[in-house]
Design an enzyme around this catalytic site. Structure first.
Site, short mmCIF file in Angstrom:
data_model
loop_
_atom_site.label_atom_id
_atom_site.label_comp_id
_atom_site.label_asym_id
_atom_site.label_seq_id
_atom_site.Cartn_x
_atom_site.Cartn_y
_atom_site.Cartn_z
N ARG A 8 11.82 -2.10 10.74
CA ARG A 8 10.84 -1.85 11.79
C ARG A 8 10.71 -2.62 12.86
O ARG A 8 10.85 -4.06 12.22
CB ARG A 8 9.49 -1.50 10.97
CG ARG A 8 9.25 -0.29 10.50
CD ARG A 8 8.10 -0.32 9.80
NE ARG A 8 6.65 -0.74 10.22
CZ ARG A 8 5.44 -0.68 9.74
NH1 ARG A 8 5.48 -0.04 8.52
NH2 ARG A 8 4.48 -1.19 10.36
N LYS A 52 0.86 -1.27 -0.20
CA LYS A 52 0.02 0.07 0.07
C LYS A 52 0.91 1.39 -0.06
O LYS A 52 0.62 2.32 -0.81
CB LYS A 52 -0.92 0.25 1.33
CG LYS A 52 -1.72 -0.92 1.40
CD LYS A 52 -2.72 -0.96 2.63
CE LYS A 52 -1.99 -0.90 4.12
NZ LYS A 52 -1.13 -1.98 4.34
N ARG A 99 11.78 -5.82 4.46
CA ARG A 99 11.42 -4.35 4.31
C ARG A 99 12.51 -3.51 4.93
O ARG A 99 12.88 -3.66 6.29
CB ARG A 99 10.02 -3.98 4.83
CG ARG A 99 9.88 -2.66 4.71
CD ARG A 99 8.44 -2.20 4.89
NE ARG A 99 7.56 -2.55 6.02
CZ ARG A 99 6.14 -2.58 6.22
NH1 ARG A 99 5.57 -2.16 5.29
NH2 ARG A 99 5.78 -2.94 7.43
N ARG A 143 -9.12 0.94 9.52
CA ARG A 143 -8.75 -0.41 9.67
C ARG A 143 -9.90 -1.10 10.59
O ARG A 143 -9.70 -2.38 10.67
CB ARG A 143 -7.20 -0.56 10.47
CG ARG A 143 -6.14 -0.85 9.46
CD ARG A 143 -4.90 -0.39 10.69
NE ARG A 143 -3.95 -1.29 10.14
CZ ARG A 143 -2.63 -0.73 9.84
NH1 ARG A 143 -2.68 0.53 9.42
NH2 ARG A 143 -1.67 -1.57 9.54
N ARG A 180 -0.26 -9.04 13.31
CA ARG A 180 -0.82 -7.96 12.57
C ARG A 180 -1.68 -8.53 11.65
O ARG A 180 -2.85 -8.18 11.08
CB ARG A 180 0.30 -7.19 12.09
CG ARG A 180 0.88 -6.24 13.14
CD ARG A 180 2.27 -5.81 12.62
NE ARG A 180 2.25 -4.85 11.53
CZ ARG A 180 3.12 -4.78 10.63
NH1 ARG A 180 4.40 -5.49 10.96
NH2 ARG A 180 3.35 -3.88 9.61
P1 ADP Z 1 2.40 -1.72 3.12
O1 ADP Z 1 2.56 -0.28 3.07
O2 ADP Z 1 1.09 -2.31 2.56
O3 ADP Z 1 2.68 -2.29 4.49
P2 ADP Z 1 4.97 -1.73 1.97
O4 ADP Z 1 4.57 -0.63 0.53
O5 ADP Z 1 5.61 -1.17 2.90
O6 ADP Z 1 3.55 -2.40 2.36
O7 ADP Z 1 5.56 -3.08 1.15
C1 ADP Z 1 6.02 -3.84 1.86
C2 ADP Z 1 7.16 -4.74 1.34
O8 ADP Z 1 7.02 -5.06 0.03
C3 ADP Z 1 8.36 -3.34 1.24
O9 ADP Z 1 9.71 -4.10 1.43
C4 ADP Z 1 8.23 -2.97 -0.36
O10 ADP Z 1 9.66 -2.63 -0.99
C5 ADP Z 1 7.82 -4.34 -1.10
N1 ADP Z 1 6.91 -4.48 -2.03
C6 ADP Z 1 6.16 -3.62 -2.14
N2 ADP Z 1 5.17 -4.15 -3.49
C7 ADP Z 1 5.93 -5.03 -3.95
C8 ADP Z 1 5.62 -5.96 -5.06
N3 ADP Z 1 4.77 -5.71 -5.89
N4 ADP Z 1 6.39 -6.94 -5.12
C9 ADP Z 1 7.58 -7.24 -4.33
N5 ADP Z 1 7.76 -6.57 -3.05
C10 ADP Z 1 7.28 -5.43 -3.00
P1 AMP Z 2 1.39 0.52 9.35
O1 AMP Z 2 2.44 1.49 9.19
O2 AMP Z 2 0.23 0.74 8.63
O3 AMP Z 2 1.97 -1.15 9.15
O4 AMP Z 2 0.85 0.69 10.72
C1 AMP Z 2 1.96 0.22 11.82
C2 AMP Z 2 1.02 0.18 13.20
O5 AMP Z 2 0.37 1.49 13.60
C3 AMP Z 2 -0.16 -0.66 13.33
O6 AMP Z 2 0.14 -1.95 13.48
C4 AMP Z 2 -1.03 -0.02 14.39
O7 AMP Z 2 -0.33 -0.39 15.70
C5 AMP Z 2 -0.73 1.23 14.05
N1 AMP Z 2 -1.93 1.77 13.05
C6 AMP Z 2 -1.66 2.37 11.88
N2 AMP Z 2 -2.94 2.77 11.41
C7 AMP Z 2 -3.84 2.42 12.21
C8 AMP Z 2 -5.08 2.48 12.29
N3 AMP Z 2 -6.00 3.02 11.32
N4 AMP Z 2 -5.90 2.11 13.42
C9 AMP Z 2 -5.17 1.34 14.31
N5 AMP Z 2 -4.07 1.38 14.63
C10 AMP Z 2 -3.30 1.81 13.55
#
Ligand code: ADP
Ligand code: AMP
Length: 213
Positions: free
Chosen positions: A160, A13, A127, A88, A171
């Site tokens: 992270r 995302k 990541r 969420r 999660r």
């Molecule tokens: P989210 O915001 O949904 O938690 P991220 O955008 O941070 O996910 O992506 C999670 C991990 O996967 C990152 O390390 C990113 O570089 C990688 N990633 C994102 N899109 C793809 C894809 N289409 N194929 C492979 N790896 C991806």
């Molecule tokens: P993310 O960066 O989106 O993976 O979010 C990291 C963490 O932040 C999550 O695991 C939750 O603990 C908190 N968080 C982010 N967005 C929300 C949301 N919309 N509602 C509740 N917790 C959230």
């Protein structure tokens, strides 16, 4: 255009929102990024969120809804936004609609980026995030040009703490139990679009842009 990006942790995302925001010239608002910024700045909000984020549980609705309602009321949001990581829970989705109605606005589309669970775990364990601008990288799928440094701002990359396997499983469980039901909420409103997130980053972007551009 008011776009919501939905998907499990690690679905891509943040990666996609960052690319699409540049294409559409819209602000990218990510609840997780806002919490991490607050934690880095040692604010009250950051301290409140920290204990939940470390365990991989959700920050209580009241806190998240207040933070996002304030952010989407800022002036740069009048032309639209890409919202990511929020809503969420059903309560957050309903609250978002209420705030938007008060502003004379509405969500246009929700993009659900679908990825199988084992791929999510691989993505999260590889990541790396920029400490300064929070751009996500991946050691194999999306490596930075210079190891350990952000391509965009030169910031230091880090992993992270909540991307540890046990926290990731927690999660993902919460995603399935609490977040997935909001797909039905947007489907009923005819605003849900599913995108195959289990393909290369560029292909996913193409699919998303074909829906929103
Ligand atoms: P989210 O915001 O949904 O938690 P991220 O955008 O941070 O996910 O992506 C999670 C991990 O996967 C990152 O390390 C990113 O570089 C990688 N990633 C994102 N899109 C793809 C894809 N289409 N194929 C492979 N790896 C991806
Ligand atoms: P993310 O960066 O989106 O993976 O979010 C990291 C963490 O932040 C999550 O695991 C939750 O603990 C908190 N968080 C982010 N967005 C929300 C949301 N919309 N509602 C509740 N917790 C959230």
């Amino acid at each position: 255009m008011y776009i919501v990006m939905l998907g499990a942790p690690g679905a891509g995302k943040g990666t996609q929102a960052d690319i699409v925001r540049q294409n559409l010239d819209l602000p990218h608002i990510a609840s997780g990024n806002l919490f991490r910024q607050s934690m880095d700045n040692n604010t009250e909000l950051g301290l409140l969120a920290k204990s939940y984020m470390e365990k991989g549980t959700l920050v209580p609705d009241g806190i998240v809804i207040k933070m996002i309602s304030q952010r989407i009321s800022e002036v740069d949001c009048n032309k639209g936004w890409i919202l990511e990581g929020f809503p969420r829970t059903l309560q957050q989705a309903v609250a978002l609609d209420q705030v938007l109605t008060e502003q004379g606005k509405a969500v246009d589309k929700t993009i659900y980026v679908e990825v199988p669970e084992e791929e999510l775990v691989k993505r999260l364990s590889g990541r790396w995030i920029c400490k300064k601008c929070q751009t996500p990288y991946h050691q194999e799928a999306f490596p930075p040009v210079i190891a350990g440094k952000c391509d965009k701002c030169g910031g230091e990359l880090y992993q992270r703490l909540d991307d540890k396997e046990q926290t990731v499983r927690n999660r993902l469980k919460i995603f399935k139990e609490i977040t997935v039901p909001i797909l039905g909420y947007y489907k009923k409103q005819n605003k849900l679009v599913k995108v195959n997130g289990n393909q290369g980053i560029e292909k996913v972007t193409e699919e998303i842009l074909s829906e929103v551009a």
